[in-house]
Structures are given as C-alpha cells and as structure tokens.
Scaffold this motif. Structure first.
Motif, PDB file in Angstrom:
ATOM      1  N   GLY A  78      44.300   5.570  32.637  1.00 54.30           N
ATOM      2  CA  GLY A  78      43.451   6.542  31.655  1.00 54.30           C
ATOM      3  C   GLY A  78      43.067   7.851  32.718  1.00 54.30           C
ATOM      4  N   ASP A  79      42.018   8.340  32.383  1.00 56.05           N
ATOM      5  CA  ASP A  79      41.756   9.786  32.957  1.00 56.05           C
ATOM      6  C   ASP A  79      40.529   9.343  33.895  1.00 56.05           C
ATOM      7  N   TYR A  80      41.003   9.598  35.170  1.00 55.79           N
ATOM      8  CA  TYR A  80      39.726   9.305  36.239  1.00 55.79           C
ATOM      9  C   TYR A  80      39.266  10.867  36.489  1.00 55.79           C
ATOM     10  N   ARG A  81      37.794  11.021  36.580  1.00 52.90           N
ATOM     11  CA  ARG A  81      37.175  12.003  36.856  1.00 52.90           C
ATOM     12  C   ARG A  81      36.555  12.094  38.201  1.00 52.90           C
ATOM     13  N   VAL A  82      36.854  13.330  39.024  1.00 51.02           N
ATOM     14  CA  VAL A  82      36.254  13.306  40.296  1.00 51.02           C
ATOM     15  C   VAL A  82      35.078  14.470  39.955  1.00 51.02           C
ATOM     16  N   ARG A  83      33.922  14.202  40.255  1.00 47.61           N
ATOM     17  CA  ARG A  83      32.793  14.956  40.035  1.00 47.61           C
ATOM     18  C   ARG A  83      32.171  15.222  41.339  1.00 47.61           C
ATOM     19  N   VAL A  84      32.200  16.697  41.629  1.00 42.89           N
ATOM     20  CA  VAL A  84      31.623  17.339  42.866  1.00 42.89           C
ATOM     21  C   VAL A  84      30.322  17.799  42.481  1.00 42.89           C
ATOM     22  N   TYR A  85      29.204  17.328  43.204  1.00 46.18           N
ATOM     23  CA  TYR A  85      27.846  17.858  43.249  1.00 46.18           C
ATOM     24  C   TYR A  85      26.983  17.883  44.394  1.00 46.18           C
ATOM     25  N   LEU A  86      25.827  18.396  44.309  1.00 45.50           N
ATOM     26  CA  LEU A  86      24.828  18.643  45.333  1.00 45.50           C
ATOM     27  C   LEU A  86      23.912  17.454  45.264  1.00 45.50           C
ATOM     28  N   MET A  87      23.260  16.731  46.387  1.00 48.12           N
ATOM     29  CA  MET A  87      22.423  15.841  46.282  1.00 48.12           C
ATOM     30  C   MET A  87      21.102  16.637  45.841  1.00 48.12           C
ATOM     31  N   ARG A  88      20.356  15.891  45.125  1.00 45.65           N
ATOM     32  CA  ARG A  88      18.985  16.303  44.249  1.00 45.65           C
ATOM     33  C   ARG A  88      18.228  17.281  45.164  1.00 45.65           C
ATOM     34  N   SER A  89      17.988  16.863  46.325  1.00 43.50           N
ATOM     35  CA  SER A  89      17.154  17.661  47.313  1.00 43.50           C
ATOM     36  C   SER A  89      17.757  18.811  47.478  1.00 43.50           C
ATOM     37  N   ALA A  90      18.965  19.077  47.729  1.00 41.57           N
ATOM     38  CA  ALA A  90      19.787  20.478  47.802  1.00 41.57           C
ATOM     39  C   ALA A  90      19.740  21.306  46.547  1.00 41.57           C
ATOM     40  N   ALA A  91      19.897  20.608  45.376  1.00 47.93           N
ATOM     41  CA  ALA A  91      20.035  21.133  44.153  1.00 47.93           C
ATOM     42  C   ALA A  91      18.783  21.819  43.930  1.00 47.93           C
ATOM     43  N   ARG A  92      17.431  20.928  44.011  1.00 46.36           N
ATOM     44  CA  ARG A  92      16.267  21.671  43.749  1.00 46.36           C
ATOM     45  C   ARG A  92      15.985  22.940  44.463  1.00 46.36           C
ATOM     46  N   ARG A  93      16.734  22.954  45.696  1.00 45.60           N
ATOM     47  CA  ARG A  93      16.533  24.226  46.354  1.00 45.60           C
ATOM     48  C   ARG A  93      17.543  25.463  46.234  1.00 45.60           C
ATOM     49  N   ASN A  94      18.396  25.133  45.187  1.00 45.19           N
ATOM     50  CA  ASN A  94      19.470  25.831  44.558  1.00 45.19           C
ATOM     51  C   ASN A  94      20.259  26.274  45.523  1.00 45.19           C
ATOM     52  N   GLU A  95      20.669  25.663  46.496  1.00 39.17           N
ATOM     53  CA  GLU A  95      21.766  25.787  47.783  1.00 39.17           C
ATOM     54  C   GLU A  95      23.204  25.768  46.941  1.00 39.17           C
ATOM     55  N   ALA A  96      23.962  26.527  47.742  1.00 39.06           N
ATOM     56  CA  ALA A  96      25.621  26.305  47.342  1.00 39.06           C
ATOM     57  C   ALA A  96      26.294  25.898  48.222  1.00 39.06           C
ATOM     58  N   ALA A  97      27.561  25.581  47.888  1.00 32.40           N
ATOM     59  CA  ALA A  97      28.489  24.824  48.747  1.00 32.40           C
ATOM     60  C   ALA A  97      29.740  25.418  48.145  1.00 32.40           C
ATOM     61  N   ARG A  98      30.747  25.600  49.298  1.00 29.47           N
ATOM     62  CA  ARG A  98      32.044  25.871  49.029  1.00 29.47           C
ATOM     63  C   ARG A  98      32.762  24.628  49.654  1.00 29.47           C
ATOM     64  N   PHE A  99      33.790  23.997  48.785  1.00 25.92           N
ATOM     65  CA  PHE A  99      34.413  22.709  48.998  1.00 25.92           C
ATOM     66  C   PHE A  99      35.844  22.951  48.670  1.00 25.92           C
ATOM     67  N   THR A 100      36.605  22.119  49.674  1.00 24.94           N
ATOM     68  CA  THR A 100      37.871  21.690  49.457  1.00 24.94           C
ATOM     69  C   THR A 100      38.283  20.323  49.155  1.00 24.94           C
ATOM     70  N   LEU A 101      38.816  20.027  48.104  1.00 23.45           N
ATOM     71  CA  LEU A 101      39.118  18.684  47.568  1.00 23.45           C
ATOM     72  C   LEU A 101      40.486  18.316  47.609  1.00 23.45           C
ATOM     73  N   THR A 102      41.049  17.011  48.158  1.00 16.97           N
ATOM     74  CA  THR A 102      42.541  16.834  48.278  1.00 16.97           C
ATOM     75  C   THR A 102      42.478  15.605  47.566  1.00 16.97           C
ATOM     76  N   LEU A 103      43.454  15.532  46.627  1.00 15.07           N
ATOM     77  CA  LEU A 103      43.786  14.290  45.842  1.00 15.07           C
ATOM     78  C   LEU A 103      45.358  14.009  46.125  1.00 15.07           C
ATOM     79  N   SER A 104      45.767  12.693  46.302  1.00 18.34           N
ATOM     80  CA  SER A 104      47.000  12.402  46.067  1.00 18.34           C
ATOM     81  C   SER A 104      47.228  10.969  45.247  1.00 18.34           C
ATOM     82  N   LEU A 105      48.221  10.633  44.718  1.00 15.36           N
ATOM     83  CA  LEU A 105      48.530   9.483  43.890  1.00 15.36           C
ATOM     84  C   LEU A 105      49.578   8.810  44.593  1.00 15.36           C
ATOM     85  N   HIS A 106      49.738   7.366  44.619  1.00 14.37           N
ATOM     86  CA  HIS A 106      50.844   6.646  44.859  1.00 14.37           C
ATOM     87  C   HIS A 106      51.247   5.321  43.917  1.00 14.37           C
TER      88      HIS A 106
END
Length: 252
Positions: A109-137
C-alpha cells in the motif's frame, strides 16, 4: 443591476485574496506521491513548513520491503512520522528515533511520511527547512525489524536526540537540549536531560515518569510537570524548562 455587479466583483476579489493568503503548505496536506524504486538511489526532497503546517509524502511499497527514512532540519523541533496504509497511527516516530528509521513494511500500500513541527514550536509559528531522504529495498534486512526497539549503540538509552528547552528568563523552547530515554513500559521511563549546548552527563537532570506523574530522585531537583495535549511541559527548580513529547516516553 449595478449593485449586483459590484457585489459579484467584491466577492471575486475576496476569493482571490483568500487564495493568495492560503499558506504554501496547504497543498502538501493532500500528499505528494514520490517515485521511490527499490534498489535505486535514495530519493531526496527539500521542503519547508511553518506553524501547524504539514508536509505529506507518499511512497507505494510492498509487504516485506525495507524502507529507510532520514531527515535533517534547520529546526530541532521538526520531525517526521511514518504512517502505514489507511492509518494515522505512526509506524515510526522521528522524535523518538533521532529522525532516522529503517524497517520492514508490514503490508502492501501507500505509506505516508508526514513532516511536522512539535506542538510547542507550532504554537510559536516557527519555521523549518528540511531535507528528507527515502530509499526502498527488496526484502527485509536482518536487523531492520528490531532496529527501532534496540538501544542506541554505546549507550543505555532506547533513544537519544534533542528537545525544545530554555533556562532562566529565556523564551520558553528557544533552545535545544540533549536527551536520553530508558523506557520501562506502561508509561514508565527514565529521561536524562542536559543543559542547552551541553552533552549528556551522569550528574545531569534525571526525571522519572510513571503514568501521569513525573518526579526526580534527587532532592536538589524540584520538578513540576504539566501534561498538555501530546507533550509534557517540565519545570525544574524554576530555572530549567523542557517540552517532552509523549512519544519520547512511550515509544512509537
């Protein structure tokens, strides 16, 4: 007729303004399907989120395949969850695993990788720049199924990482502090914490969690804990402040 025309024009202008004001991450909530092919080079995605925004990435995979997920970010409160097909219950929780996971997948099936900020950081409206790396075997690696339950090599901890923290009058959650957790099951855990910028040491802050209670074995550490949403807000000696997610204590 003139009044109707003006009203329609105003409505159109308002709709256009609302569309322009919509956050950039809104489209990501639908989920972006990625082409990740077993045996090929890892897929790397760069993105950003702010506040309560989410970025979802979908990978189609088969039962028994191994998925590797890792993420780096400009914000220490930025994590990923791996959600299995048809479920919002995380198969892997990046906040517990140092934003790295490798494991055999239980179903097609379809696996969902969900990127988020912890609630405390989200409440402060913080921003994040991320790099996500995925590989399948194809096929499970010998140690993949147990890796997320094992202790971090060379330590007594089941997981290590960093959590939002602060000292003294500094804004709450304005720094990042190292942690190590020894899980004992049934909501019980021993959490070791360091001051901002310091590494874990034996004489640091040690908290004992037991269900709805948190305490310290040290008479020198006065601990006040408040459970709010999906995290603990911890005050030690009215000087050290930490935000600890439930998943850190219970595992994910």
């Amino acid at each position: 007729m003139k009044k109707i025309t003006v009203s329609l024009m105003a409505a159109a202008m308002m709709t256009s303004a609302l569309a322009m004001a919509a956050p950039a991450w809104a489209a990501d909530n639908v989920g972006k399907t990625l082409s990740v092919v077993a045996g090929q080079a890892p897929k790397q995605i760069r993105g950003s989120i702010r506040g309560e925004g989410l970025a979802d990435y979908i990978v189609h995979a088969r039962a028994g395949q191994t998925l590797d997920v890792s993420m780096t970010s400009s914000n220490g409160a930025n994590y990923f969850n791996l959600l299995p097909p048809g479920s919002d219950e995380a198969l892997a929780n990046g906040s517990m695993l140092g934003n790295k996971w490798s494991g055999a997948l239980p179903a097609d099936g379809d696996y969902r990788v969900r990127v988020y900020l912890m609630r405390s950081a989200a409440r402060r409206n913080e921003a994040a720049r991320f790099t996500l790396t995925l590989s399948l075997h194809d096929g499970a690696r010998p140690d993949a199924a147990l890796r997320h339950d094992a202790k971090v090599a060379g330590t007594p901890y089941h997981a290590t990482g960093r959590v939002p923290c602060s000292v003294g009058p500094d804004p709450k959650g304005s720094a990042q502090c190292s942690f190590g957790v020894i899980r004992k099951g049934s909501g019980r855990a021993e959490v070791h914490l360091a001051s901002p910028g310091q590494e874990l040491q034996g004489d640091g802050i040690v908290l004992e969690f037991d269900g709805s209670r948190v305490s310290s074995a040290s008479a020198k550490q006065r601990v006040f804990g408040r459970h709010h949403g999906d995290e603990w807000e911890i005050n030690v000696n009215d000087f050290y402040f930490f935000n600890l997610p439930d998943a850190l204590i219970n595992g994910g």
